[in-house]
Design a protein around this motif. Structure first.
Motif, mmCIF file in Angstrom:
data_model
loop_
_atom_site.group_PDB
_atom_site.id
_atom_site.type_symbol
_atom_site.label_atom_id
_atom_site.label_comp_id
_atom_site.label_asym_id
_atom_site.label_seq_id
_atom_site.Cartn_x
_atom_site.Cartn_y
_atom_site.Cartn_z
ATOM 1 N N LEU A 36 1.096 -1.155 -0.033
ATOM 2 C CA LEU A 36 -0.111 -0.107 0.125
ATOM 3 C C LEU A 36 0.973 1.293 -0.025
ATOM 4 O O LEU A 36 0.438 2.306 -0.623
ATOM 5 C CB LEU A 36 -0.843 -0.070 1.221
ATOM 6 N N LEU A 39 2.234 1.858 -3.523
ATOM 7 C CA LEU A 39 1.268 2.329 -4.450
ATOM 8 C C LEU A 39 0.702 3.945 -3.998
ATOM 9 O O LEU A 39 0.792 4.528 -4.936
ATOM 10 C CB LEU A 39 -0.124 1.529 -4.343
ATOM 11 N N ILE A 74 -7.334 -0.810 -2.763
ATOM 12 C CA ILE A 74 -6.651 -0.660 -4.019
ATOM 13 C C ILE A 74 -7.682 -0.826 -4.987
ATOM 14 O O ILE A 74 -8.549 -1.876 -4.521
ATOM 15 C CB ILE A 74 -5.302 -1.559 -4.020
ATOM 16 N N TYR A 85 -2.352 -1.296 -10.742
ATOM 17 C CA TYR A 85 -2.976 -1.208 -9.358
ATOM 18 C C TYR A 85 -2.652 0.305 -9.085
ATOM 19 O O TYR A 85 -1.675 0.851 -9.111
ATOM 20 C CB TYR A 85 -2.368 -2.075 -8.385
ATOM 21 N N CYS A 86 -3.556 0.523 -8.009
ATOM 22 C CA CYS A 86 -3.656 2.123 -7.394
ATOM 23 C C CYS A 86 -4.183 2.237 -6.269
ATOM 24 O O CYS A 86 -5.191 1.251 -5.789
ATOM 25 C CB CYS A 86 -4.034 3.297 -8.493
ATOM 26 N N ALA A 87 -3.746 2.966 -5.004
ATOM 27 C CA ALA A 87 -4.543 3.112 -3.989
ATOM 28 C C ALA A 87 -5.738 3.839 -4.063
ATOM 29 O O ALA A 87 -5.934 4.504 -4.795
ATOM 30 C CB ALA A 87 -3.476 3.863 -2.752
#
Length: 108
Positions: A36, A39, A74, A85-87
């Motif tokens: 996390l 990200l 995410i 992927y991104c938070a």
């Protein structure tokens, strides 16, 4: 170009204790916290880029990503054979708000 969708709206009707427990469970492993953090620092990453920064197998990274994704911390957007992927900043802010409310008695 961002590869992740906009943050999901927050359901404020949920029981706050259940929500905190769900989020804490997702963050209950140091490697998930580290993912996390990656990200949040990079805004978005392909799974391979995340794997390059961690001392664990790709399959283990994928499992940790799945847990974070199920908790809504995410998002992942598939682009052909790769997943970006991104938070979710709304969900992370929600966690902060829930913890602030829970600990408000300490500062009162």
């Amino acid at each position: 170009m961002k590869c992740c969708p906009p943050p999901a709206p927050i359901d404020e009707s949920r029981d706050p204790d259940e929500e905190i427990a769900e989020l804490a469970k997702a963050l209950g492993h140091p490697m998930r916290v580290r993912i996390l953090r990656i990200l949040l620092e990079q805004e978005e990453c392909m799974c391979g880029q995340i794997c390059d920064q961690l001392p664990i197998a790709q399959s283990t990274v994928s499992q940790h990503l799945k847990v974070l994704r199920e908790a809504g911390l995410i998002h992942g957007e598939t682009d052909g054979p790769r997943t970006c992927y991104c938070a979710d900043p709304n969900r992370i802010e929600r966690l902060r708000t829930l913890l602030d409310r829970m600990t408000a008695a300490l500062t009162a």
